[in-house]
Design a protein around this motif. Structure first.
Motif, PDB file in Angstrom:
ATOM      1  N   SER A 187      31.247  50.956  50.558  1.00 52.00           N
ATOM      2  CA  SER A 187      31.018  51.995  51.366  1.00 52.00           C
ATOM      3  C   SER A 187      31.951  53.501  50.645  1.00 52.00           C
ATOM      4  O   SER A 187      32.074  54.523  49.921  1.00 52.00           O
ATOM      5  N   HIS A 188      33.367  53.083  51.102  1.00 55.94           N
ATOM      6  CA  HIS A 188      34.849  53.879  51.121  1.00 55.94           C
ATOM      7  C   HIS A 188      35.015  54.226  49.462  1.00 55.94           C
ATOM      8  O   HIS A 188      35.341  54.626  49.012  1.00 55.94           O
ATOM      9  N   HIS A 189      35.200  53.195  48.976  1.00 60.25           N
ATOM     10  CA  HIS A 189      35.560  53.395  47.124  1.00 60.25           C
ATOM     11  C   HIS A 189      33.902  54.062  46.597  1.00 60.25           C
ATOM     12  O   HIS A 189      34.302  54.342  45.684  1.00 60.25           O
ATOM     13  N   ARG A 190      32.930  53.183  46.960  1.00 55.19           N
ATOM     14  CA  ARG A 190      31.658  54.909  46.102  1.00 55.19           C
ATOM     15  C   ARG A 190      31.956  56.144  46.475  1.00 55.19           C
ATOM     16  O   ARG A 190      31.582  56.900  45.568  1.00 55.19           O
ATOM     17  N   VAL A 191      32.729  56.432  47.895  1.00 54.60           N
ATOM     18  CA  VAL A 191      32.998  57.593  47.801  1.00 54.60           C
ATOM     19  C   VAL A 191      33.884  58.228  46.788  1.00 54.60           C
ATOM     20  O   VAL A 191      33.879  59.197  45.947  1.00 54.60           O
ATOM     21  N   HIS A 192      34.848  57.324  46.299  1.00 55.06           N
ATOM     22  CA  HIS A 192      36.477  57.560  45.131  1.00 55.06           C
ATOM     23  C   HIS A 192      35.778  56.915  43.925  1.00 55.06           C
ATOM     24  O   HIS A 192      35.872  58.401  43.080  1.00 55.06           O
ATOM     25  N   HIS A 193      34.138  57.186  43.661  1.00 56.67           N
ATOM     26  CA  HIS A 193      34.103  57.030  42.599  1.00 56.67           C
ATOM     27  C   HIS A 193      32.901  57.730  42.272  1.00 56.67           C
ATOM     28  O   HIS A 193      32.024  58.847  41.464  1.00 56.67           O
ATOM     29  N   GLY A 194      32.642  58.536  43.486  1.00 52.83           N
ATOM     30  CA  GLY A 194      31.961  60.309  43.412  1.00 52.83           C
ATOM     31  C   GLY A 194      31.927  61.026  42.696  1.00 52.83           C
ATOM     32  O   GLY A 194      32.993  61.224  42.738  1.00 52.83           O
ATOM     33  N   SER A 195      31.363  61.605  41.679  1.00 50.96           N
ATOM     34  CA  SER A 195      31.872  62.894  40.975  1.00 50.96           C
ATOM     35  C   SER A 195      31.277  64.234  42.023  1.00 50.96           C
ATOM     36  O   SER A 195      31.529  65.168  41.646  1.00 50.96           O
ATOM     37  N   ASN A 196      30.124  63.903  43.268  1.00 53.03           N
ATOM     38  CA  ASN A 196      30.182  65.277  43.868  1.00 53.03           C
ATOM     39  C   ASN A 196      31.025  65.869  44.566  1.00 53.03           C
ATOM     40  O   ASN A 196      32.283  65.476  45.285  1.00 53.03           O
ATOM     41  N   PRO A 197      31.125  66.883  44.656  1.00 58.01           N
ATOM     42  CA  PRO A 197      32.100  68.157  45.436  1.00 58.01           C
ATOM     43  C   PRO A 197      32.826  67.604  46.482  1.00 58.01           C
ATOM     44  O   PRO A 197      34.212  67.493  46.857  1.00 58.01           O
ATOM     45  N   ILE A 198      32.926  66.815  47.280  1.00 65.02           N
ATOM     46  CA  ILE A 198      32.569  66.379  48.550  1.00 65.02           C
ATOM     47  C   ILE A 198      33.785  65.129  48.464  1.00 65.02           C
ATOM     48  O   ILE A 198      34.636  65.121  49.065  1.00 65.02           O
ATOM     49  N   TYR A 199      33.522  64.402  47.577  1.00 59.59           N
ATOM     50  CA  TYR A 199      33.793  62.941  47.412  1.00 59.59           C
ATOM     51  C   TYR A 199      35.394  62.886  46.507  1.00 59.59           C
ATOM     52  O   TYR A 199      35.806  62.184  45.803  1.00 59.59           O
ATOM     53  N   LEU A 200      35.123  64.596  45.672  1.00 61.49           N
ATOM     54  CA  LEU A 200      36.528  63.777  44.782  1.00 61.49           C
ATOM     55  C   LEU A 200      38.018  64.226  44.933  1.00 61.49           C
ATOM     56  O   LEU A 200      37.360  64.609  46.229  1.00 61.49           O
ATOM     57  N   ASP A 201      38.499  63.065  44.580  1.00 61.92           N
ATOM     58  CA  ASP A 201      40.108  62.336  44.981  1.00 61.92           C
ATOM     59  C   ASP A 201      40.037  62.553  46.849  1.00 61.92           C
ATOM     60  O   ASP A 201      41.004  62.659  46.819  1.00 61.92           O
ATOM     61  N   ARG A 202      39.907  61.509  46.673  1.00 63.97           N
ATOM     62  CA  ARG A 202      38.679  61.294  47.557  1.00 63.97           C
ATOM     63  C   ARG A 202      39.707  59.588  47.888  1.00 63.97           C
ATOM     64  O   ARG A 202      38.360  58.741  47.078  1.00 63.97           O
ATOM     65  N   ASN A 203      39.524  58.988  49.545  1.00 62.52           N
ATOM     66  CA  ASN A 203      39.389  57.158  49.487  1.00 62.52           C
ATOM     67  C   ASN A 203      40.573  56.985  48.506  1.00 62.52           C
ATOM     68  O   ASN A 203      39.835  55.825  47.393  1.00 62.52           O
ATOM     69  N   HIS A 204      41.428  56.460  48.268  1.00 61.01           N
ATOM     70  CA  HIS A 204      42.567  55.973  47.476  1.00 61.01           C
ATOM     71  C   HIS A 204      43.089  54.731  47.795  1.00 61.01           C
ATOM     72  O   HIS A 204      43.870  54.407  47.092  1.00 61.01           O
ATOM     73  N   ALA A 205      42.856  54.423  48.547  1.00 64.49           N
ATOM     74  CA  ALA A 205      42.816  52.883  49.149  1.00 64.49           C
ATOM     75  C   ALA A 205      43.315  51.469  47.740  1.00 64.49           C
ATOM     76  O   ALA A 205      42.235  51.879  47.622  1.00 64.49           O
ATOM     77  N   GLY A 206      43.658  50.657  48.284  1.00 64.10           N
ATOM     78  CA  GLY A 206      43.469  49.644  47.453  1.00 64.10           C
ATOM     79  C   GLY A 206      42.735  48.579  48.083  1.00 64.10           C
ATOM     80  O   GLY A 206      42.064  48.201  48.520  1.00 64.10           O
TER      81      GLY A 206
END
Length: 305
Positions: A187-206
């Motif tokens: 779930s967290h990493h799906r956000v990271h791969h999202g191109s929606n503005p709210i999701y851009l450059d978020r959830n950089h965790a390893g």
């Protein structure tokens, strides 16, 4: 030199079995997460990364040993507690490598490869850079300086990469709340791969999502905002060579063509993706703020009505 195995090579059969299982599960769920050309492009990028990795890892190992042998501050033994400490320090290094790779175009030029698919599945995890291994290691140089043996560092980096394979899937919705609170998840990493503005450059965790929560880059997946995968402007190609190097070409073209000051030319290497010297570009923060403003305006109108 400790005799640690190359766990990435040993994991290749697991990758294949996991992708086939995911394909079966997602089809049963009615999800079309795989597209043949896209999946083969991702696998091609992964194979290229493995082959080039023999060269880049040899270079990295030499540099790590140079720092370790000549400048280390301590000599940290190879034991269990050292690996526990290294787990956290490596994950901290990965967070900042990953974050800077989204905020600095020089690093984005290699990292963009991983975000170039418009699909999200386990094959996407294999879509890896062909160039990044030759310079992104600088985020880990402080570890041999502290006194961690280079072989330990490379092993932990491989463990982190293996962990991140399984989170590239839509087959898993949510993990238990305690797990979602601490660890990086699908779930967290799906956000990271999202191109929606709210999701851009978020959830950089390893591995640990705690770094994003500490440093203000965490964004939960929102049911109200379905994910669009890929880039703000997709590259529309399955050619591995183009996938690997197209952004390098765009960056150098932006920086070194046309009439610009020397300062602006250099800025095209270090400013975020989307930045332009004439003020016409939009970076992710601009796109996110525009989206949030539009949402607030919409909510305000609904409240008045």
């Amino acid at each position: 030199m400790p005799d640690f195995p190359n766990i990435i090579l040993y994991a290749i059969p697991f990758f294949i079995i996991a992708m086939l299982l995911e394909l079966y599960v997602t089809l049963k769920q009615g999800l079309k997460t795989y597209e043949t050309k896209d999946a083969f492009a991702s696998i091609s990028m992964g194979l290229g990364n493995v082959f080039l990795g023999f060269l880049s890892k040899a270079l990295v190992l030499l540099l790590f040993f140079f720092v370790y042998d000549n400048f280390r501050l301590f000599t940290i033994p190879i034991n269990a507690w050292a690996f526990v400490l290294l787990f956290f320090l490596d994950d901290f290094s990965y967070y900042w490598f990953h974050r800077i790779s989204h905020e600095c175009r020089l690093f984005w030029a290699s990292h963009v490869v991983h975000h170039s698919s418009q699909h999200y599945n386990l094959s996407t995890a294999l879509r890896q850079t062909w160039s990044g291994g030759f310079y992104t290691f600088i985020f880990w140089l402080w570890l041999p300086l502290l006194g961690f043996h280079p072989a330990m560092i490379l092993l932990q980096m491989s463990i982190s990469l293996l962990y991140q394979f399984w989170i590239h899937t839509e087959a898993i919705d949510k993990m238990p709340k305690w797990f979602e609170a601490i660890f990086n998840t699908p779930s967290h990493h799906r956000v990271h791969h999202g191109s929606n503005p709210i999701y851009l450059d978020r959830n950089h965790a390893g591995i640990l999502i705690i770094w994003d929560k500490l440093f203000g880059t965490f964004q939960p997946e929102l049911k109200s905002v379905p994910l669009n995968y890929g880039l703000v402007k997709n590259i529309e190609t399955y050619n591995p060579i183009k996938i690997a190097f197209l952004e390098w070409w765009y960056m150098l073209k932006d920086g070194f063509s046309g009439k610009k000051s020397a300062s602006d030319r250099i800025k095209y290497l270090f400013k975020p993706p989307g930045w332009r010297h004439d003020g016409t570009g939009k970076i992710s923060n601009d796109l996110r703020q525009e989206w949030l403003d539009a949402q607030n305006t919409s909510n305000s109108h609904e409240t008045k009505n």
